[in-house]
Design a protein around this motif. Structure first.
Motif: not given
Length: 382
Positions: A40, A193, A382
């Protein structure tokens, strides 16, 4: 895990050595990209590529602009690989064709240029002009070339350009001895993402007021209410209102946000009670002599990178004490390009940024490549 530090490689001038190094760098970059997808983490780059026009273009932004050769473009791509970013926030690019010579869609890049380009080109569309894999980048046909903001994303890294829009409010205009000229729009994008999102505003603010005083009266005054200013510092000051409005909207919405680009301002030269006026305008924190905040707007906690670092690019041009007015803006020791972000991104971005100088630089390189130093920042979404 890769921490975003920049390795400076000293190279010989031989082409064979370059080919070997670039091949190694490509393998390293591929490894980094793979790790980013799994962890990530994403490496973000910021680069003013200096009046970039494509190789077949006979027009230039300024009459004395250098015409880059095929070897120069090859070196720009080598520099791109040294930066090794998943996404590049760009300034001073003139067309999709120009961007494509450094970030080719054939190599998996998607790039978008400000809709200000579409206006100049009299295109039958509004909004940014994007070029994706399998598409042919547009070659400019207008008589003149201008500088625009842009973004290039390698989506194979797991980072997706989910939204791209213009911020024309930054075009507060400039009164150039009676001729009203445009200033550059911002590019407002959302990167994603998975379920994580990052809002980024790419900017290239008004040049010519690198460290002179900016009048605070502009900070809370909508520039739409007044005619264009005649001085660079006043024009830069007028851009503070829409920028701070954008920041407050992001904060109020609870978004992770960044403003990235060329601020044309040496933000590091201020500090304490004499902090830079542009920094005060954006944070809304302006302490007077007794330390009391004299700006009644809500304060915004911000971080910037690089922070109080001397520029690593073009060391031979540093001149902390310019000898005359003609040299006053020729010194390069204090950066003008930054990643600027709020608390949410601050929690996601460790101290993993850095500058990426051109290795073994020669004096001519800052003309044929770029006189701006690219920066990187590693961010974990995140």
């Amino acid at each position: 895990m890769y921490n975003g530090a920049v390795a400076i490689v000293l190279l010989s001038s031989t082409e064979g050595c370059w080919k070997m190094v670039v091949k190694v760098l490509a393998l390293v970059a591929a490894s980094l990209f793979s790790t980013a997808v799994e962890a990530g983490e994403h490496r973000l780059g910021n680069w003013n590529v200096q009046t970039l026009v494509h190789s077949a273009d006979t027009a230039t932004v300024f009459p004395d602009d250098y015409h880059r050769t095929a070897a120069d473009f090859a070196d720009l791509r080598k520099w791109r690989d040294l930066i090794a970013a998943d996404v590049m926030f760009l300034q001073e690019v003139t067309s999709p064709a120009a961007i494509n010579e450094v970030f080719p869609v054939a190599d998996g890049w998607t790039h978008c240029i400000s809709g200000q380009y579409a206006v100049l080109e009299h295109m039958n569309q509004s909004g940014p002009v994007c070029t994706r894999v399998g598409e042919t980048p547009r070659v400019p046909v207008a008589a003149e070339r201008q500088q625009f903001t842009a973004i290039a994303v390698r989506e194979s890294t797991g980072l997706v350009l989910a939204r791209v829009a213009d911020m024309p409010e930054l075009n507060v205009k400039f009164d150039d001895n009676g001729t009203i000229r445009d200033v550059r729009w911002g590019l407002d994008v959302i990167l994603r993402d998975g379920a994580s999102r990052l809002r980024v505003l790419v900017v290239h603010l008004k040049s010519g007021c690198f460290d002179d005083r900016v009048d605070r009266k502009f900070f809370t005054r909508d520039p739409a209410l007044d005619p264009p200013a005649k001085f660079a510092c006043d024009t830069l000051g007028r851009q503070m209102f829409p920028l701070q409005k954008w920041i407050r909207a992001r904060e109020d919405a609870g978004e992770a946000w960044m403003i990235v680009g060329d601020f044309n301002r040496r933000l590091d030269l201020g500090g304490g009670r004499t902090q830079d006026e542009v920094w005060a305008a954006l944070t809304a924190f302006a302490p007077n002599r007794d330390g009391v905040d004299q700006d009644n707007r809500p304060d915004t906690l911000m971080v910037r990178q690089p922070y109080k670092e001397a520029s690593l690019c073009w060391l031979e041009k540093r001149n902390a004490m310019p000898a005359n007015l003609a040299e006053q803006d020729e010194y390069f020791f204090a950066p003008i390009e930054f990643f600027l972000y709020g608390a949410k991104v601050g929690a996601l971005a460790p101290a993993s940024g850095g500058q990426v100088p051109w290795p073994n630089a020669q004096p001519k390189d800052n003309v044929r490549l770029s006189d701006h130093c690219p920066n990187v920042l590693t961010l974990k979404l995140e």
